[in-house]
Scaffold this active site. Structure first.
Site, mmCIF file in Angstrom:
data_model
loop_
_atom_site.group_PDB
_atom_site.id
_atom_site.type_symbol
_atom_site.label_atom_id
_atom_site.label_comp_id
_atom_site.label_asym_id
_atom_site.label_seq_id
_atom_site.Cartn_x
_atom_site.Cartn_y
_atom_site.Cartn_z
ATOM 1 C CG HIS A 49 -2.025 -0.982 1.366
ATOM 2 N ND1 HIS A 49 -2.789 -1.131 0.422
ATOM 3 C CD2 HIS A 49 -1.812 -2.045 2.130
ATOM 4 C CE1 HIS A 49 -3.764 -2.337 0.596
ATOM 5 N NE2 HIS A 49 -3.076 -2.938 1.689
ATOM 6 N NE ARG A 311 -8.784 -8.306 6.403
ATOM 7 C CZ ARG A 311 -9.842 -8.856 5.907
ATOM 8 N NH1 ARG A 311 -10.525 -9.857 6.592
ATOM 9 N NH2 ARG A 311 -10.387 -8.421 4.721
ATOM 10 C CB ILE A 335 1.698 -6.991 12.198
ATOM 11 C CG1 ILE A 335 2.693 -6.697 13.326
ATOM 12 C CG2 ILE A 335 2.068 -6.263 11.046
ATOM 13 C CD1 ILE A 335 2.707 -5.153 13.877
HETATM 14 C C1 FAD Z 1 -7.301 -11.369 4.125
HETATM 15 C C2 FAD Z 1 -5.882 -10.266 4.123
HETATM 16 C C3 FAD Z 1 -5.450 -9.365 3.300
HETATM 17 C C4 FAD Z 1 -4.585 -8.604 3.604
HETATM 18 N N1 FAD Z 1 -4.026 -7.683 2.548
HETATM 19 C C5 FAD Z 1 -2.796 -6.940 2.870
HETATM 20 C C6 FAD Z 1 -2.062 -6.410 2.052
HETATM 21 O O1 FAD Z 1 -2.758 -6.259 0.760
HETATM 22 N N2 FAD Z 1 -1.252 -5.585 2.289
HETATM 23 C C7 FAD Z 1 -0.751 -5.344 3.425
HETATM 24 O O2 FAD Z 1 0.176 -4.524 3.724
HETATM 25 N N3 FAD Z 1 -1.014 -6.161 4.571
HETATM 26 C C8 FAD Z 1 -2.106 -7.153 4.136
HETATM 27 N N4 FAD Z 1 -2.556 -7.914 5.166
HETATM 28 C C9 FAD Z 1 -1.804 -8.093 6.401
HETATM 29 C C10 FAD Z 1 -0.455 -8.748 6.251
HETATM 30 O O3 FAD Z 1 -0.876 -10.061 5.821
HETATM 31 C C11 FAD Z 1 -0.079 -9.158 7.529
HETATM 32 O O4 FAD Z 1 0.046 -7.738 8.335
HETATM 33 C C12 FAD Z 1 1.293 -10.006 7.858
HETATM 34 O O5 FAD Z 1 1.286 -10.869 6.992
HETATM 35 C C13 FAD Z 1 1.458 -10.362 9.124
HETATM 36 O O6 FAD Z 1 2.752 -10.781 9.210
HETATM 37 P P1 FAD Z 1 3.148 -11.352 10.546
HETATM 38 O O7 FAD Z 1 4.418 -11.880 10.391
HETATM 39 O O8 FAD Z 1 2.829 -10.428 11.615
HETATM 40 O O9 FAD Z 1 1.927 -12.649 11.107
HETATM 41 P P2 FAD Z 1 2.057 -14.167 10.183
HETATM 42 O O10 FAD Z 1 2.361 -14.160 8.872
HETATM 43 O O11 FAD Z 1 0.857 -14.817 10.745
HETATM 44 O O12 FAD Z 1 3.152 -14.810 11.101
HETATM 45 C C14 FAD Z 1 3.179 -15.248 12.357
HETATM 46 C C15 FAD Z 1 3.667 -16.351 12.465
HETATM 47 O O13 FAD Z 1 4.029 -16.692 14.101
HETATM 48 C C16 FAD Z 1 3.784 -18.168 14.269
HETATM 49 N N5 FAD Z 1 3.580 -18.532 15.636
HETATM 50 C C17 FAD Z 1 2.334 -18.155 16.253
HETATM 51 N N6 FAD Z 1 2.287 -18.700 17.565
HETATM 52 C C18 FAD Z 1 3.660 -19.172 17.768
HETATM 53 C C19 FAD Z 1 4.114 -19.714 18.828
HETATM 54 N N7 FAD Z 1 3.735 -20.033 19.937
HETATM 55 N N8 FAD Z 1 5.405 -20.216 18.671
HETATM 56 C C20 FAD Z 1 6.093 -20.172 17.316
HETATM 57 N N9 FAD Z 1 5.375 -19.807 16.375
HETATM 58 C C21 FAD Z 1 4.307 -19.231 16.465
HETATM 59 C C22 FAD Z 1 2.567 -18.378 13.385
HETATM 60 O O14 FAD Z 1 2.538 -19.817 13.025
HETATM 61 C C23 FAD Z 1 2.881 -17.710 12.066
HETATM 62 O O15 FAD Z 1 3.571 -18.212 11.053
HETATM 63 C C24 FAD Z 1 -3.691 -8.758 4.962
HETATM 64 C C25 FAD Z 1 -4.128 -9.660 5.774
HETATM 65 C C26 FAD Z 1 -5.068 -10.624 5.437
HETATM 66 C C27 FAD Z 1 -5.220 -11.909 6.365
#
Ligand code: FAD
Length: 475
Positions: A49, A311, A335
């Protein structure tokens, strides 16, 4: 004793690991799933974005705009797919035009460059099939599209090439304070670390609560999509958004970096944090909402897949990033969108903060460049011929839809953070990502995984434990 343990192998955790690896620090990432990028990072809209949507002054606004600026250079260093693709927020009538004006102001306040409101003939020049019912649109030239799981995998691989450690399939079950750091307890053992980063996505509130009094709750919100075959891929040149509402940015229509057309998502609060079902009602809503954008019908008969993502929406309304009240415990929690766009900026800032707190210097020998990934389907005929003359396995096309060769799959298996499952291969090289959705190539991918990993075919997994594809020999 580790210096830093990162919990969570999504795009935020993996990029944080990568930026941390550029300091003189011993770093490790622990991910509970069998592969990286198995949470929100696997199923989202893939939009980098521009940054006009978040409230000025919020963490979302700051990280989104900074993250967006980091993407082009980062994609060159880490060799992941990224394509500058402007976005258009479409207004259908006077009331929504008011929203566009507010978004324009907000975007300028957030520091987004090049924003303008376009109307009439100018709009059809930018987006030829746009519906006549669109009265004006906010044009954001700095937006982009990417391959979210590819960003995470590339970042982790580069971190590991620089000495970082990765534990997959290991769940963090407890955290406690030590005089000189934090004890990380998992379902496989214990680790002591001077610092811990909570990048656990939908579980980030639970990880937070292992060390601190409850402060925020993640409300999982499901979003469903259609993916249309590449024959529909060039119907739109830009990412088309509707005007945002309280529920979010609404349904979009976007080209994907793989040349396909992405339609979705809806938004529905769900009780489960990991189940990602699609349903007829949600998909109908997506279809109907998307149909408004263009003057021609959407070719839904070209659908090759429907899918959903969750999300990690925090009830605070904003990202929770940085130091916490427990020394050595850092957050990258809640996030949700625009988390993908923001991830590089969140990760860079966290790594800087942690390195400063631990007194760690930058490394002189850090190599920011990931070894280039050969992508046969993006090469000229001459380049392909040259490659094949050096390694004939590039001539063995395994995935006929996406034109992925055996050599690319073998390489994806043997890199750091390499593929260990059929889905792992799909994430890294796109085999099975095309029109037949692995109907033809899956048996070959199973054979290659079996051979390269040295395991029997009936032990090759589709994704995680319990997802074996073959039961045994019939004849
Ligand atoms: C439908 C949808 C549309 C979106 N569209 C956009 C977009 O177009 N542009 C944008 O900027 N953002 C978008 N987002 C947001 C974006 O996808 C997320 O903000 C981003 O992927 C988050 O990344 P993360 O690493 O924080 O979380 P995640 O990718 O969820 O990773 C977290 C990880 O932690 C692991 N975990 C959890 N608990 C434990 C534990 N106890 N021990 C070890 N591991 C653990 C999980 O297994 C997971 O792999 C969207 C999200 C969704 C769902």
């Amino acid at each position: 004793m580790e210096d830093v343990i990162v919990i969570g192998g999504g795009v935020v955790g993996c990029l944080t690991l990568r930026f941390l690896a550029s300091y003189r620090l011993k770093v490790r990432l622990i991910e509970k799933q069998y592969d990286l990028a198995s949470g929100a990072t696997m199923a989202n809209s893939a939009i980098v974005h521009a940054g006009y949507d978040p409230e000025p002054g919020s963490e979302k606004a700051r990280f989104n705009v900074e993250g967006n600026r980091l993407y082009p250079a980062l994609s060159r260093e880490l060799d992941f797919l990224y394509q500058p693709t402007p976005s258009l927020v479409a207004a259908f009538g006077e009331e929504q035009e008011e929203t566009l004006r507010k978004l324009l102001e907000r975007g300028r306040e957030n520091g987004v460059e090049g924003l303008s409101i376009r109307r009439g003939a100018e709009l059809s020049g930018i987006e030829p099939l746009l519906s006549d019912r669109v009265t004006s649109a906010l044009y954001a030239p700095t937006a982009g599209i990417t391959e979210p799981w590819g960003v995470a995998i590339a970042a982790c691989e580069n971190a590991m090439d620089n000495g970082a450690l990765l534990n997959l399939g290991e769940e963090v079950t407890g955290l406690s304070r030590l005089p000189d750091g934090i004890l990380v307890v998992t379902d496989r053992g214990e680790y002591k670390a001077r610092a811990v980063v909570n990048a656990a996505g939908v579980w980030s509130d639970k990880i937070h609560d292992m060390l601190l009094p409850h402060a925020f709750t993640i409300k999982p919100r499901l979003g469903q999509y259609y993916l249309l075959d590449r024959r529909a891929g060039d119907m739109v040149k830009n990412t088309l958004f509707a005007c945002p509402t309280k529920e979010g940015k609404g349904v979009l229509l976007s080209p994907s970096v793989h040349g396909k057309l992405l339609i979705g998502p809806d938004a529905k609060e769900v009780p489960d944090r990991e189940l990602t079902p699609t349903d007829a009602e949600g998909l109908r809503f997506v279809r109907e909402a998307a149909a408004r954008f263009l003057r021609v019908p959407l070719p839904m008969n070209l659908t090759i897949r429907t899918y959903a993502g969750i999300r990690p929406t925090p009830d605070t309304g904003d990202f929770i990033v940085g130091r916490s009240d427990v020394p050595g415990f850092y957050q990258a929690a809640g996030i949700e969108s625009p988390g993908l766009a923001s991830a590089p900026a969140i990760a860079r800032e966290l790594a800087q903060e942690i390195a400063r707190d631990l007194g760690a210097e930058k490394r002189d020998d850090f190599d920011p460049f990931r070894r280039k990934q050969i992508r046969l389907n993006r090469m000229s005929e001459e380049e392909k011929r040259d490659l094949i003359s050096r390694d004939s396995r590039y001539a063995v096309i395994v995935c006929k839809c996406e034109k992925v060769s055996e050599a690319e799959i073998v390489d994806a298996i043997h890199r750091n953070a390499g593929a260990r499952s059929v889905k792992g291969v799909k994430k890294r090289v796109g085999a099975g990502f095309g029109r037949c959705q692995a109907g033809f190539c899956q048996p070959v991918v199973v054979s290659i995984l079996s051979r390269e990993l040295g395991i029997p075919k009936d032990q090759v997994l589709y994704d995680g434990p319990g997802s074996e594809i073959l039961k045994g020999k019939v004849k």
